[in-house]
Design a protein around this motif. Sequence first.
Motif, PDB file in Angstrom:
ATOM      1  N   LYS A   1       0.833  -1.223   0.000  1.00  0.00           N
ATOM      2  CA  LYS A   1       0.000   0.000   0.000  1.00  0.00           C
ATOM      3  C   LYS A   1       0.863   1.266   0.000  1.00  0.00           C
ATOM      4  N   THR A   2       1.807   1.319   0.954  1.00  0.00           N
ATOM      5  CA  THR A   2       2.680   2.503   1.028  1.00  0.00           C
ATOM      6  C   THR A   2       3.511   2.630  -0.251  1.00  0.00           C
ATOM      7  N   SER A   3       3.983   1.509  -0.747  1.00  0.00           N
ATOM      8  CA  SER A   3       4.820   1.546  -1.956  1.00  0.00           C
ATOM      9  C   SER A   3       4.054   2.103  -3.148  1.00  0.00           C
ATOM     10  N   LEU A   4       2.773   1.757  -3.259  1.00  0.00           N
ATOM     11  CA  LEU A   4       1.972   2.287  -4.368  1.00  0.00           C
ATOM     12  C   LEU A   4       1.809   3.798  -4.258  1.00  0.00           C
ATOM     13  N   ILE A   5       1.579   4.266  -3.028  1.00  0.00           N
ATOM     14  CA  ILE A   5       1.411   5.715  -2.838  1.00  0.00           C
ATOM     15  C   ILE A   5       2.723   6.447  -3.124  1.00  0.00           C
ATOM     16  N   LEU A   6       3.831   5.894  -2.623  1.00  0.00           N
ATOM     17  CA  LEU A   6       5.113   6.574  -2.856  1.00  0.00           C
ATOM     18  C   LEU A   6       5.469   6.554  -4.337  1.00  0.00           C
ATOM     19  N   ARG A   7       5.162   5.474  -5.011  1.00  0.00           N
ATOM     20  CA  ARG A   7       5.420   5.396  -6.451  1.00  0.00           C
ATOM     21  C   ARG A   7       4.573   6.430  -7.195  1.00  0.00           C
ATOM     22  N   CYS A   8       3.309   6.504  -6.810  1.00  0.00           N
ATOM     23  CA  CYS A   8       2.391   7.410  -7.510  1.00  0.00           C
ATOM     24  C   CYS A   8       2.728   8.870  -7.243  1.00  0.00           C
ATOM     25  N   CYS A   9       2.955   9.215  -5.984  1.00  0.00           N
ATOM     26  CA  CYS A   9       3.058  10.633  -5.614  1.00  0.00           C
ATOM     27  C   CYS A   9       4.489  11.155  -5.643  1.00  0.00           C
ATOM     28  N   LYS A  10       5.471  10.286  -5.459  1.00  0.00           N
ATOM     29  CA  LYS A  10       6.853  10.769  -5.392  1.00  0.00           C
ATOM     30  C   LYS A  10       7.775  10.113  -6.407  1.00  0.00           C
ATOM     31  N   GLY A  11       7.261   9.110  -7.121  1.00  0.00           N
ATOM     32  CA  GLY A  11       8.123   8.402  -8.069  1.00  0.00           C
ATOM     33  C   GLY A  11       9.224   7.619  -7.374  1.00  0.00           C
TER      34      GLY A  11
ATOM     35  N   LYS B   1       7.042  -1.782  -7.696  1.00  0.00           N
ATOM     36  CA  LYS B   1       8.480  -1.953  -7.914  1.00  0.00           C
ATOM     37  C   LYS B   1       8.882  -1.574  -9.341  1.00  0.00           C
ATOM     38  N   ASN B   2       8.202  -2.154 -10.322  1.00  0.00           N
ATOM     39  CA  ASN B   2       8.563  -1.909 -11.722  1.00  0.00           C
ATOM     40  C   ASN B   2       7.754  -0.786 -12.363  1.00  0.00           C
ATOM     41  N   ASN B   3       6.980  -0.083 -11.545  1.00  0.00           N
ATOM     42  CA  ASN B   3       6.156   1.019 -12.048  1.00  0.00           C
ATOM     43  C   ASN B   3       5.228   0.574 -13.169  1.00  0.00           C
ATOM     44  N   ARG B   4       4.502  -0.486 -12.909  1.00  0.00           N
ATOM     45  CA  ARG B   4       3.514  -0.938 -13.905  1.00  0.00           C
ATOM     46  C   ARG B   4       2.109  -0.742 -13.367  1.00  0.00           C
ATOM     47  N   GLY B   5       1.265  -0.144 -14.172  1.00  0.00           N
ATOM     48  CA  GLY B   5      -0.157  -0.034 -13.833  1.00  0.00           C
ATOM     49  C   GLY B   5      -0.501   1.041 -12.821  1.00  0.00           C
TER      50      GLY B   5
ATOM     51  N   SER C   1      11.162   1.540  -2.561  1.00  0.00           N
ATOM     52  CA  SER C   1      12.230   0.913  -1.783  1.00  0.00           C
ATOM     53  C   SER C   1      11.890  -0.550  -1.526  1.00  0.00           C
ATOM     54  N   ASP C   2      12.888  -1.423  -1.712  1.00  0.00           N
ATOM     55  CA  ASP C   2      12.690  -2.846  -1.407  1.00  0.00           C
ATOM     56  C   ASP C   2      12.577  -3.072   0.092  1.00  0.00           C
ATOM     57  N   ASN C   3      12.950  -2.086   0.876  1.00  0.00           N
ATOM     58  CA  ASN C   3      12.901  -2.232   2.342  1.00  0.00           C
ATOM     59  C   ASN C   3      11.885  -1.297   2.968  1.00  0.00           C
ATOM     60  N   GLN C   4      10.774  -1.123   2.320  1.00  0.00           N
ATOM     61  CA  GLN C   4       9.741  -0.225   2.842  1.00  0.00           C
ATOM     62  C   GLN C   4       9.253  -0.722   4.195  1.00  0.00           C
ATOM     63  N   GLU C   5       9.293   0.160   5.199  1.00  0.00           N
ATOM     64  CA  GLU C   5       8.879  -0.263   6.545  1.00  0.00           C
ATOM     65  C   GLU C   5       7.362  -0.224   6.694  1.00  0.00           C
ATOM     66  N   SER C   6       6.873  -0.995   7.667  1.00  0.00           N
ATOM     67  CA  SER C   6       5.430  -1.021   7.922  1.00  0.00           C
ATOM     68  C   SER C   6       4.940   0.341   8.393  1.00  0.00           C
ATOM     69  N   THR C   7       3.733   0.675   7.937  1.00  0.00           N
ATOM     70  CA  THR C   7       3.134   1.939   8.344  1.00  0.00           C
ATOM     71  C   THR C   7       2.550   1.782   9.747  1.00  0.00           C
TER      72      THR C   7
END
Length: 172
Positions: free
Chosen positions: A19-29, A153-157, A32-38
């Motif tokens: 979830k966090t990874s999708l938001i960071l990808r969308c909003c900040k581009g 991770k691969n910025n798909r979809g 991280s493979d080591n994204q910590e739990s929210t």
Amino acid sequence: MSKGMNNKIVIVGEGRVGKTSLILRCCKGEYSDNQESTINAFYLEKTIQVNDTENLNMYIWDTAGQERFKSITPMYYHDAVCAIIVYDITFKESFDKVKLWVTELTQILDTSKLIICIVGNKCDLENNRQISKQFAEEYSQSVGAHHFHTSAKNNRGVDELFQYIGQEIFKR
Ligand code: GTP
């Protein structure tokens, strides 16, 4: 058409599905493979262009998915225009959580007004897939949700997902 702070989007689902990874990808581009739990809820803003001239701001709220940090209450999502329910395509149990979320949202919100997106994330790990595409798409359709596949991770979809949401909000 809705504009302003009203465009609240909540992202829910099992812990560690991305979830966090999708938001960071969308909003900040970022990714991280080591994204910590929210631990606490937070939001990021995303502006998208909805036609040639207009911008639409969305406020995307992240939540803790893991039970030990679980703090989500109906207060948190009652004013959302869109719910993104994320599962991990390599982890069957995370799809069971999708069903629980659909039930909970339908009980509390007027789902005829709510945009629901069901998102199978980590589709870069296609070889480890545990949930068939057809099954996920048919289920989503049966509950009036739109289904997407993403890889933060691969910025798909990811762009497609948020563009779709922006367009749907704009139409209302
Ligand atoms: P909670 O905060 O615990 O609810 O987790 P979350 O759903 O926000 O997941 P998060 O973004 O923290 O990602 C969990 C783990 O999955 C991290 O190690 C990420 O790097 C990884 N991850 C996220 N998205 C992807 C993806 O698209 N592909 C792959 N291979 N790993 C991913």
